[in-house]
Write an enzyme that holds these catalytic residues in place. Sequence first.
Site, PDB file in Angstrom:
ATOM      1  N   GLN A 121      36.022  41.866  53.317  1.00  0.00           N
ATOM      2  CA  GLN A 121      35.655  41.128  52.114  1.00  0.00           C
ATOM      3  C   GLN A 121      36.604  41.454  50.961  1.00  0.00           C
ATOM      4  O   GLN A 121      36.535  40.825  49.914  1.00  0.00           O
ATOM      5  CB  GLN A 121      34.218  41.483  51.715  1.00  0.00           C
ATOM      6  CG  GLN A 121      33.191  41.114  52.768  1.00  0.00           C
ATOM      7  CD  GLN A 121      31.809  41.667  52.443  1.00  0.00           C
ATOM      8  OE1 GLN A 121      31.006  41.016  51.800  1.00  0.00           O
ATOM      9  NE2 GLN A 121      31.557  42.898  52.882  1.00  0.00           N
ATOM     10  N   ASN A 122      37.466  42.437  51.158  1.00  0.00           N
ATOM     11  CA  ASN A 122      38.411  42.853  50.118  1.00  0.00           C
ATOM     12  C   ASN A 122      39.622  41.928  50.112  1.00  0.00           C
ATOM     13  O   ASN A 122      39.992  41.351  51.138  1.00  0.00           O
ATOM     14  CB  ASN A 122      38.848  44.294  50.354  1.00  0.00           C
ATOM     15  CG  ASN A 122      37.667  45.254  50.355  1.00  0.00           C
ATOM     16  OD1 ASN A 122      36.641  44.979  49.755  1.00  0.00           O
ATOM     17  ND2 ASN A 122      37.817  46.370  51.051  1.00  0.00           N
ATOM     18  N   VAL A 123      40.267  41.844  48.949  1.00  0.00           N
ATOM     19  CA  VAL A 123      41.439  40.979  48.815  1.00  0.00           C
ATOM     20  C   VAL A 123      42.705  41.786  48.534  1.00  0.00           C
ATOM     21  O   VAL A 123      43.736  41.234  48.167  1.00  0.00           O
ATOM     22  CB  VAL A 123      41.216  39.927  47.699  1.00  0.00           C
ATOM     23  CG1 VAL A 123      40.072  38.998  48.058  1.00  0.00           C
ATOM     24  CG2 VAL A 123      40.961  40.591  46.339  1.00  0.00           C
ATOM     25  N   ASP A 124      42.618  43.113  48.738  1.00  0.00           N
ATOM     26  CA  ASP A 124      43.713  44.003  48.322  1.00  0.00           C
ATOM     27  C   ASP A 124      44.784  44.222  49.390  1.00  0.00           C
ATOM     28  O   ASP A 124      45.808  44.854  49.119  1.00  0.00           O
ATOM     29  CB  ASP A 124      43.161  45.360  47.874  1.00  0.00           C
ATOM     30  CG  ASP A 124      42.208  45.985  48.898  1.00  0.00           C
ATOM     31  OD1 ASP A 124      42.463  45.869  50.123  1.00  0.00           O
ATOM     32  OD2 ASP A 124      41.197  46.588  48.467  1.00  0.00           O
ATOM     33  N   HIS A 154      37.850  36.697  52.003  1.00  0.00           N
ATOM     34  CA  HIS A 154      37.867  36.157  50.645  1.00  0.00           C
ATOM     35  C   HIS A 154      39.278  35.902  50.131  1.00  0.00           C
ATOM     36  O   HIS A 154      39.484  35.756  48.932  1.00  0.00           O
ATOM     37  CB  HIS A 154      37.126  37.104  49.695  1.00  0.00           C
ATOM     38  CG  HIS A 154      35.670  37.209  50.002  1.00  0.00           C
ATOM     39  ND1 HIS A 154      34.906  38.325  49.677  1.00  0.00           N
ATOM     40  CD2 HIS A 154      34.824  36.354  50.625  1.00  0.00           C
ATOM     41  CE1 HIS A 154      33.658  38.136  50.082  1.00  0.00           C
ATOM     42  NE2 HIS A 154      33.594  36.951  50.663  1.00  0.00           N
ATOM     43  N   CYS A 193      52.237  25.997  37.428  1.00  0.00           N
ATOM     44  CA  CYS A 193      53.066  25.735  38.604  1.00  0.00           C
ATOM     45  C   CYS A 193      54.402  25.165  38.171  1.00  0.00           C
ATOM     46  O   CYS A 193      54.454  24.168  37.443  1.00  0.00           O
ATOM     47  CB  CYS A 193      52.338  24.766  39.535  1.00  0.00           C
ATOM     48  SG  CYS A 193      53.307  24.292  40.997  1.00  0.00           S
ATOM     49  N   GLY A 195      31.383  50.344  54.136  1.00  0.00           N
ATOM     50  CA  GLY A 195      31.673  50.272  52.715  1.00  0.00           C
ATOM     51  C   GLY A 195      31.247  48.990  52.039  1.00  0.00           C
ATOM     52  O   GLY A 195      31.896  48.546  51.093  1.00  0.00           O
ATOM     53  N   SER A 196      30.161  48.384  52.507  1.00  0.00           N
ATOM     54  CA  SER A 196      29.694  47.135  51.898  1.00  0.00           C
ATOM     55  C   SER A 196      28.190  47.178  51.690  1.00  0.00           C
ATOM     56  O   SER A 196      27.441  47.550  52.604  1.00  0.00           O
ATOM     57  CB  SER A 196      30.057  45.934  52.767  1.00  0.00           C
ATOM     58  OG  SER A 196      29.541  44.739  52.206  1.00  0.00           O
TER      59      SER A 196
END
Length: 277
Positions: free
Chosen positions: A105-108, A123, A182, A222-223
């Site tokens: 679920q992390n975006v890192d 995500h 853009c 971790g969630s």
Amino acid sequence: MLMNITPHAEQLAAFISEHPRLVVLTGAGVSTDSGIPAYRDKQGNWQHATPVQHHEFMNSHYARQRYWARSLLGWPTIRDAQPSPAHVALSKLEQSGHIHLLITQNVDRLHQKAGSRQVIDLHGRSDKVKCMQCAQRYNRTYIHELSAQANPHFEQIQVAAKPDGDADLETEQFNLFKVPECSACGGILKPDVVYFGDNVPKETVFSALDALQNADALLTVGSSLMVYSGYRFCKKAAEWNKPIAALNLGVTRADPLLNLKINAPISETLTATLPLL
């Protein structure tokens, strides 16, 4: 008082050994040891203000000014973060054949930095920026540099970082911030992540569910699973009679569905589990 990790590691090792084809679902608790703040506390409650909503970002120029100004200060925390021992341990579990797929679920992108290969970024990914009009994609670092050049007075502010590249800043000067656009069409630029109020792409969900259907069990790490996009995998695993384990400090939304709950420090427990497999 230090927690004795050994019993927790033994429990987790037994669960992993009993289920050779494992799908792992991770959340913000995996990245806190990398210096990235989590959204929620151990009770599953918000620790910060609710993040920007998709509809608000797309329909309000001021919301975009506020987002990109705060991002100018918070993004370096994500950009410079290094994998935690938890990321490294999960990568080693994949390399040794225990993890069939990792859904984060992390975006890192720290799982990939640590060496994990079979990863679904549920995500999206914060290191990419997408034009919402023509779909042109940019590296986040490039957009960050453009924003810094256009807004030198903002970059000098010192504030605390918040989750997902946000920063703890409120100022009347947001309306002075020059928002990046853009270069191809002048359209709205947005990090290539799923904001609150938006939906995870169906193909992403289907790919993850296919892997889960073919797995022996689900392990969440971790969630708190308070967001439905992650919780849905626990619901499906329960429907399919697949065992579910959770390693997390604090409550999870899926606690009633779990076959094994390990309430213990994540990095230490995963690291201690490796030699037992």
